[in-house]
Scaffold this motif. Structure first.
Motif, PDB file in Angstrom:
ATOM      1  N   LEU A  23      13.265   5.924   0.692  1.00 49.14           N
ATOM      2  CA  LEU A  23      13.655   4.687  -0.036  1.00 49.14           C
ATOM      3  C   LEU A  23      13.453   3.533   0.400  1.00 49.14           C
ATOM      4  CD1 LEU A  23      15.612   3.584  -2.255  1.00 49.14           C
ATOM      5  CD2 LEU A  23      17.484   3.340  -0.701  1.00 49.14           C
ATOM      6  N   CYS A  24      13.284   3.131   1.574  1.00 47.99           N
ATOM      7  CA  CYS A  24      13.112   1.847   2.281  1.00 47.99           C
ATOM      8  C   CYS A  24      11.481   1.978   2.342  1.00 47.99           C
ATOM      9  CB  CYS A  24      13.418   1.614   3.794  1.00 47.99           C
ATOM     10  SG  CYS A  24      15.306   1.568   3.632  1.00 47.99           S
ATOM     11  N   LEU A  25      10.762   2.770   2.620  1.00 51.35           N
ATOM     12  CA  LEU A  25       9.252   2.479   2.467  1.00 51.35           C
ATOM     13  C   LEU A  25       8.806   2.573   1.093  1.00 51.35           C
ATOM     14  CD1 LEU A  25       8.505   5.547   4.787  1.00 51.35           C
ATOM     15  CD2 LEU A  25       8.066   3.268   5.206  1.00 51.35           C
ATOM     16  N   ALA A  26       9.137   3.254   0.067  1.00 56.52           N
ATOM     17  CA  ALA A  26       8.775   3.115  -1.260  1.00 56.52           C
ATOM     18  C   ALA A  26       9.357   1.863  -1.730  1.00 56.52           C
ATOM     19  CB  ALA A  26       9.624   4.190  -1.988  1.00 56.52           C
ATOM     20  N   SER A  27      10.358   1.019  -1.255  1.00 55.05           N
ATOM     21  CA  SER A  27      10.907  -0.280  -1.879  1.00 55.05           C
ATOM     22  C   SER A  27       9.922  -1.547  -1.750  1.00 55.05           C
ATOM     23  CB  SER A  27      12.171  -0.492  -1.296  1.00 55.05           C
ATOM     24  OG  SER A  27      12.024  -0.778   0.128  1.00 55.05           O
ATOM     25  N   HIS A  28       9.089  -0.980  -0.416  1.00 57.58           N
ATOM     26  CA  HIS A  28       7.956  -2.182  -0.159  1.00 57.58           C
ATOM     27  C   HIS A  28       6.651  -1.928  -1.287  1.00 57.58           C
ATOM     28  CE1 HIS A  28      10.476  -2.630   3.598  1.00 57.58           C
ATOM     29  NE2 HIS A  28       9.991  -3.811   3.778  1.00 57.58           N
ATOM     30  N   GLY A  87      -2.056  -7.286  12.255  1.00 56.68           N
ATOM     31  CA  GLY A  87      -1.506  -8.470  11.626  1.00 56.68           C
ATOM     32  C   GLY A  87      -0.532  -8.061  10.491  1.00 56.68           C
ATOM     33  N   ALA A  88      -0.147  -6.746  10.339  1.00 53.44           N
ATOM     34  CA  ALA A  88       0.859  -6.373   9.470  1.00 53.44           C
ATOM     35  C   ALA A  88       2.212  -6.738   9.829  1.00 53.44           C
ATOM     36  CB  ALA A  88       0.895  -4.855   9.137  1.00 53.44           C
ATOM     37  N   ILE A  89       3.314  -6.785   9.079  1.00 51.70           N
ATOM     38  CA  ILE A  89       4.577  -7.313   9.190  1.00 51.70           C
ATOM     39  C   ILE A  89       5.153  -5.721   9.527  1.00 51.70           C
ATOM     40  CG2 ILE A  89       6.787  -7.840   8.257  1.00 51.70           C
ATOM     41  CD1 ILE A  89       5.179  -9.444   6.032  1.00 51.70           C
ATOM     42  N   TRP A  90       5.884  -5.738  10.737  1.00 52.36           N
ATOM     43  CA  TRP A  90       6.700  -4.647  11.107  1.00 52.36           C
ATOM     44  C   TRP A  90       7.798  -4.489  10.244  1.00 52.36           C
ATOM     45  CZ3 TRP A  90       6.529  -0.304  14.052  1.00 52.36           C
ATOM     46  CH2 TRP A  90       7.610   0.408  14.066  1.00 52.36           C
ATOM     47  N   ILE A  91       8.347  -3.311   9.889  1.00 52.55           N
ATOM     48  CA  ILE A  91       9.359  -3.083   9.055  1.00 52.55           C
ATOM     49  C   ILE A  91       9.982  -1.548   9.861  1.00 52.55           C
ATOM     50  CG2 ILE A  91       8.828  -4.157   6.801  1.00 52.55           C
ATOM     51  CD1 ILE A  91       8.248  -1.315   5.801  1.00 52.55           C
ATOM     52  N   ASP A  92      11.159  -1.653  10.269  1.00 51.90           N
ATOM     53  CA  ASP A  92      11.973  -0.552  10.465  1.00 51.90           C
ATOM     54  C   ASP A  92      12.024   0.466   9.187  1.00 51.90           C
ATOM     55  OD1 ASP A  92      12.498  -1.187  13.137  1.00 51.90           O
ATOM     56  OD2 ASP A  92      14.738  -1.393  13.000  1.00 51.90           O
ATOM     57  N   CYS A  93      11.715   1.644   9.506  1.00 60.98           N
ATOM     58  CA  CYS A  93      11.984   2.484   8.175  1.00 60.98           C
ATOM     59  C   CYS A  93      13.371   2.544   7.639  1.00 60.98           C
ATOM     60  CB  CYS A  93      11.747   4.190   8.906  1.00 60.98           C
ATOM     61  SG  CYS A  93       9.885   4.286   9.120  1.00 60.98           S
ATOM     62  N   ASP A  94      14.319   1.745   8.066  1.00 66.70           N
ATOM     63  CA  ASP A  94      15.614   1.740   7.249  1.00 66.70           C
ATOM     64  C   ASP A  94      15.781   0.305   6.858  1.00 66.70           C
ATOM     65  OD1 ASP A  94      16.073   0.331   9.743  1.00 66.70           O
ATOM     66  OD2 ASP A  94      17.894   1.499  10.106  1.00 66.70           O
ATOM     67  N   CYS A 120      14.895  -6.931  15.661  1.00 68.02           N
ATOM     68  CA  CYS A 120      13.506  -7.086  15.592  1.00 68.02           C
ATOM     69  C   CYS A 120      13.318  -5.805  14.680  1.00 68.02           C
ATOM     70  CB  CYS A 120      12.763  -6.736  16.981  1.00 68.02           C
ATOM     71  SG  CYS A 120      13.619  -5.645  18.212  1.00 68.02           S
ATOM     72  N   GLY A 121      14.065  -5.745  13.801  1.00 66.03           N
ATOM     73  CA  GLY A 121      13.859  -4.495  12.679  1.00 66.03           C
ATOM     74  C   GLY A 121      12.782  -4.853  11.671  1.00 66.03           C
ATOM     75  N   VAL A 122      12.673  -6.277  11.385  1.00 70.34           N
ATOM     76  CA  VAL A 122      11.575  -6.681  10.552  1.00 70.34           C
ATOM     77  C   VAL A 122      11.058  -7.959  11.363  1.00 70.34           C
ATOM     78  CG1 VAL A 122      11.176  -7.812   8.471  1.00 70.34           C
ATOM     79  CG2 VAL A 122      12.812  -5.908   8.591  1.00 70.34           C
TER      80      VAL A 122
END
Length: 269
Positions: A23-28, A87-94, A120-122
């Motif tokens: 869900l979280c990956l698809a939301s991006h 250079g990407a934004i880090w996102i936790d998988c939740d 540091c989740g995002v």
């Protein structure tokens, strides 16, 4: 399809995503962010559009250390090396994408929970900056004790099994010493803590209240503000029931799965 926006990336240690991670990956992706998932294994159930890359493109993952700590432990090192390399934004998988990240945001991090310490989740940082240098130096040249620890924490570490690897001993003393603790400390050292966003931007629901995501009567959006961009679901703290059963109808998790097109029953724990 939304316009193409800034790339985001994460790390997955394991063979299979759970539905909240899907869900979280698809939301991006839904909001136009290209998503790369660096993996240690051959993950087959990533949402359509997620680019799968080997984690070794960024760094080697010591699975012996992971087995003695947690699957997310080395992500604390990985995220900064990934940002520096891509250079990407880090996102936790939740981390659920509520709205797209604005293009002009250079420093992306915020406080969370009831105490307001940085999480540091995002994370978004310039590829070259003092905060990045400090964090990578800490991980690559671990001190005997983290500089911010008090005497009580040091005594606790002294009681750990000295045959264990040094990072493992630190982790078993303080689980967040490589994550939020380190990020908060070095942001203070560099003065970048003044760039921190308020919790409503990235962590609108305190982690102490994460059951609300599964409550059909929980008013999750009541925690949001006009500035909310990401919603952290804190899956590490999710009760076993919600990992093994589909979310209840009308709960936030159920509504977002329907909105994004994820079938929870296909990816339960």
């Amino acid at each position: 399809m939304a316009e193409t926006r800034r790339p985001v990336a994460s790390l997955w240690i394991g063979e299979r995503l759970q539905y909240l991670n899907q869900l979280c990956l698809a939301s991006h992706i839904r909001h136009g962010h290209p998503v790369t998932l660096y993996c240690t294994d051959d993950v087959k159930n990533a949402p359509e559009g997620v680019v799968i890359r080997p984690a070794t493109e960024i760094m080697d993952i010591d699975m012996d250390v992971v087995e003695q700590t947690s699957a997310s432990f080395l992500s604390n090192v990985f995220r900064y090396k990934m940002i520096r390399a891509t250079g990407a934004i880090w996102i936790d998988c939740d981390a659920f994408c509520h709205k797209p990240f604005p293009e002009d945001w250079e420093y992306i991090f915020a406080g969370h929970g009831m105490r307001g310490a940085l999480n540091c989740g995002v994370v978004g940082l310039p590829q070259e900056c003092e905060l990045m240098d400090q964090l990578l130096d800490y991980y690559e040249n671990l001190p005997d004790y983290p500089a911010w620890w008090n005497p009580r924490q040091r005594r606790r570490m002294d009681k750990q099994d000295r045959s264990a690897p040094h990072p493992v001993r630190i982790y078993k003393t303080e689980r967040t010493a490589f994550g939020p603790q380190a990020f908060t400390h070095f942001a203070r050292v560099t003065g970048d803590i003044k760039k921190a966003m308020t919790p409503d931007v990235l962590y609108p629901v305190p982690f102490q209240l994460n059951d609300i995501f599964y409550d059909p009567h929980g008013l999750v959006e009541g925690h949001f503000s006009d500035q909310t961009v990401s919603v952290h679901l804190y899956t590490n703290g999710t009760k076993p029931w919600w990992r093994k059963n589909p979310p209840l109808e009308n709960s936030y998790a159920w509504r977002m799965c329907r909105e994004v097109g994820i079938r929870p029953e296909d990816a339960l724990e």
